[in-house]
Design a protein around this motif. Structure first.
Motif, PDB file in Angstrom:
ATOM      1  N   MET A 133       0.818  -1.210   0.000  1.00 32.02           N
ATOM      2  CA  MET A 133       0.000   0.000   0.000  1.00 32.02           C
ATOM      3  C   MET A 133       0.855   1.264   0.000  1.00 32.02           C
ATOM      4  SD  MET A 133      -2.804  -0.933   2.912  1.00 32.02           S
ATOM      5  CE  MET A 133      -3.785  -2.433   2.841  1.00 32.02           C
ATOM      6  N   THR A 134       0.248   2.344  -0.491  1.00 27.94           N
ATOM      7  CA  THR A 134       0.849   3.676  -0.454  1.00 27.94           C
ATOM      8  C   THR A 134       0.160   4.509   0.617  1.00 27.94           C
ATOM      9  OG1 THR A 134       1.422   3.636  -2.809  1.00 27.94           O
ATOM     10  CG2 THR A 134       1.214   5.796  -1.784  1.00 27.94           C
ATOM     11  N   ILE A 135       0.948   5.254   1.372  1.00 27.55           N
ATOM     12  CA  ILE A 135       0.421   6.222   2.333  1.00 27.55           C
ATOM     13  C   ILE A 135       0.380   7.588   1.666  1.00 27.55           C
ATOM     14  CG2 ILE A 135       0.840   7.403   4.521  1.00 27.55           C
ATOM     15  CD1 ILE A 135      -0.118   4.511   4.826  1.00 27.55           C
ATOM     16  N   LEU A 136      -0.752   8.277   1.819  1.00 32.06           N
ATOM     17  CA  LEU A 136      -0.935   9.604   1.250  1.00 32.06           C
ATOM     18  C   LEU A 136      -1.032  10.647   2.350  1.00 32.06           C
ATOM     19  CD1 LEU A 136      -3.716   8.818  -1.401  1.00 32.06           C
ATOM     20  CD2 LEU A 136      -1.244   8.919  -1.782  1.00 32.06           C
ATOM     21  N   LEU A 168       5.376   6.833   0.406  1.00 29.98           N
ATOM     22  CA  LEU A 168       4.686   8.029   0.895  1.00 29.98           C
ATOM     23  C   LEU A 168       4.547   9.019  -0.254  1.00 29.98           C
ATOM     24  CD1 LEU A 168       3.459   9.645   3.232  1.00 29.98           C
ATOM     25  CD2 LEU A 168       5.748  10.565   3.684  1.00 29.98           C
ATOM     26  N   LYS A 169       3.309   9.416  -0.543  1.00 34.47           N
ATOM     27  CA  LYS A 169       3.030  10.299  -1.674  1.00 34.47           C
ATOM     28  C   LYS A 169       2.067  11.418  -1.266  1.00 34.47           C
ATOM     29  CE  LYS A 169       5.133   7.776  -4.948  1.00 34.47           C
ATOM     30  NZ  LYS A 169       6.211   8.296  -5.825  1.00 34.47           N
ATOM     31  N   LEU A 170       1.942  12.397  -2.147  1.00 36.61           N
ATOM     32  CA  LEU A 170       0.995  13.495  -1.955  1.00 36.61           C
ATOM     33  C   LEU A 170      -0.377  13.145  -2.511  1.00 36.61           C
ATOM     34  CD1 LEU A 170       2.901  16.747  -3.014  1.00 36.61           C
ATOM     35  CD2 LEU A 170       2.067  16.226  -0.714  1.00 36.61           C
ATOM     36  N   MET A 171      -1.401  13.496  -1.777  1.00 32.44           N
ATOM     37  CA  MET A 171      -2.743  13.590  -2.328  1.00 32.44           C
ATOM     38  C   MET A 171      -2.867  15.025  -2.842  1.00 32.44           C
ATOM     39  SD  MET A 171      -6.052  11.931  -1.978  1.00 32.44           S
ATOM     40  CE  MET A 171      -6.491  11.573  -0.265  1.00 32.44           C
ATOM     41  N   ALA A 190       5.263  19.821 -11.912  1.00 34.46           N
ATOM     42  CA  ALA A 190       6.461  19.769 -11.078  1.00 34.46           C
ATOM     43  C   ALA A 190       6.396  18.656 -10.030  1.00 34.46           C
ATOM     44  CB  ALA A 190       6.656  21.116 -10.387  1.00 34.46           C
ATOM     45  N   LEU A 191       5.197  18.390  -9.527  1.00 31.60           N
ATOM     46  CA  LEU A 191       5.055  17.456  -8.416  1.00 31.60           C
ATOM     47  C   LEU A 191       4.674  16.041  -8.836  1.00 31.60           C
ATOM     48  CD1 LEU A 191       3.143  19.805  -5.952  1.00 31.60           C
ATOM     49  CD2 LEU A 191       5.543  19.140  -5.843  1.00 31.60           C
ATOM     50  N   LEU A 192       4.493  15.818 -10.117  1.00 26.49           N
ATOM     51  CA  LEU A 192       3.996  14.525 -10.586  1.00 26.49           C
ATOM     52  C   LEU A 192       4.727  13.325  -9.977  1.00 26.49           C
ATOM     53  CD1 LEU A 192       1.918  13.156 -12.456  1.00 26.49           C
ATOM     54  CD2 LEU A 192       3.686  13.172 -14.239  1.00 26.49           C
ATOM     55  N   PRO A 193       6.067  13.334  -9.873  1.00 26.99           N
ATOM     56  CA  PRO A 193       6.737  12.156  -9.297  1.00 26.99           C
ATOM     57  C   PRO A 193       6.349  11.871  -7.845  1.00 26.99           C
ATOM     58  CG  PRO A 193       8.300  13.567 -10.465  1.00 26.99           C
ATOM     59  CD  PRO A 193       7.031  14.347 -10.330  1.00 26.99           C
ATOM     60  N   HIS A 194       5.809  12.883  -7.160  1.00 22.32           N
ATOM     61  CA  HIS A 194       5.456  12.727  -5.750  1.00 22.32           C
ATOM     62  C   HIS A 194       3.958  12.542  -5.523  1.00 22.32           C
ATOM     63  CE1 HIS A 194       9.538  13.975  -4.822  1.00 22.32           C
ATOM     64  NE2 HIS A 194       9.385  15.019  -5.609  1.00 22.32           N
ATOM     65  N   ILE A 195       3.170  12.553  -6.590  1.00 19.78           N
ATOM     66  CA  ILE A 195       1.712  12.497  -6.469  1.00 19.78           C
ATOM     67  C   ILE A 195       1.229  11.049  -6.489  1.00 19.78           C
ATOM     68  CG2 ILE A 195      -0.475  13.045  -7.620  1.00 19.78           C
ATOM     69  CD1 ILE A 195       0.804  15.652  -8.564  1.00 19.78           C
ATOM     70  N   GLY A 196       0.410  10.702  -5.485  1.00 24.68           N
ATOM     71  CA  GLY A 196      -0.173   9.377  -5.430  1.00 24.68           C
ATOM     72  C   GLY A 196      -1.628   9.333  -5.845  1.00 24.68           C
TER      73      GLY A 196
END
Length: 254
Positions: A133-136, A168-171, A190-196
């Motif tokens: 799982m990914t945490i957002l 761990l990613k951004l919502m 800019a944030l795509l690599p960090h977006i979940g």
């Protein structure tokens, strides 16, 4: 473009299994929740199986809502409660093959709250990783949630760096980002690599996306151009009946 119905707002007057069926009938590709814990997992699982819809995400428990709590993981002294909420979310998500859990920070400020949030997120990420799982984490705007710990994408990136876990990613909720920072299109790039996960609603009313100051025809085009193919979360508040609010699905996302 694929769409996910956030059943915290859409068909919120129905039990969760019924809302899942309504989302399927309306043409959504997936569903997501806020706090589904009062609903029996077997009934929810059956509704997902019957419709073929995946559930993309859910939130950790807010805490004591009678005193206005809105998350626990940045609250110093509430670490045991925060981790119990994380455990609850992971168990519920694991039973339904839910890939994302939004760990809610709560109302807090300062360095101690930051350190507390980091430690609880490390706990969440390490336990979630056992289930793939990914945490957002989600920055919330200060108009709707004054005093919430996490308010900007920049702060979110700092938290992600300090936690140092790949799951761990951004919502990225376009509604919250527009209210706090603006420049949604460039920030998505800019944030795509960090977006979940990406969510949307009109600004400033949090209504259907075919109104307000944010041009979602353009935003959706930007997202497509980024080759982002996961379902986008429709997390808006219908002004009345949910089914009557869905015209935007043809005009904006058809």
């Amino acid at each position: 473009m694929k769409l996910s119905a956030n059943l915290g707002f859409l068909w919120a007057d129905r039990p969760l299994p019924d809302a899942i069926h309504a989302a399927k009938a309306a043409g959504f590709d997936a569903v997501e929740c806020h706090w589904p814990y009062i609903f029996d997992i077997k009934e929810v699982s059956m509704a997902l199986a019957e419709t073929g819809l995946p559930m993309l995400g859910l939130n950790t428990d807010r805490g004591d809502t009678s005193v206005g709590e809105n998350g626990l993981s940045a609250l110093v002294g509430r670490e045991a409660d925060a981790r119990a909420a994380i455990d609850q979310a992971i168990a519920y998500a694991a039973a339904l093959n839910v890939p994302n859990i939004h760990v809610m920070a709560g109302f807090a400020q300062g360095d101690a709250a930051h350190a507390c949030f980091i430690e609880n997120l490390i706990y969440a990420c390490e336990n979630a990783a056992q289930h793939g799982m990914t945490i957002l984490i989600e920055p919330l705007n200060s108009y709707d949630a004054p005093g919430y710990f996490l308010t900007t994408t920049r702060q979110g990136l700092e938290v992600i760096k300090d936690v140092g876990r790949a799951n761990l990613k951004l919502m990225f909720d376009c509604y919250h980002v527009q209210l706090m920072e603006g420049d949604v299109s460039h920030k998505l790039k800019a944030l795509l690599p960090h977006i979940g996960h990406i969510q949307f609603a009109s600004v400033p009313t949090r209504g259907t996306p075919d109104q307000g100051e944010l041009n979602y025809a353009h935003v959706f085009k930007v997202i497509k151009g980024l080759n982002y193919s996961a379902p986008l979360g429709a997390e808006y508040k219908p002004s009345g009946d949910t089914d009557a609010s869905l015209g935007w699905m043809k005009t904006l996302a058809g």
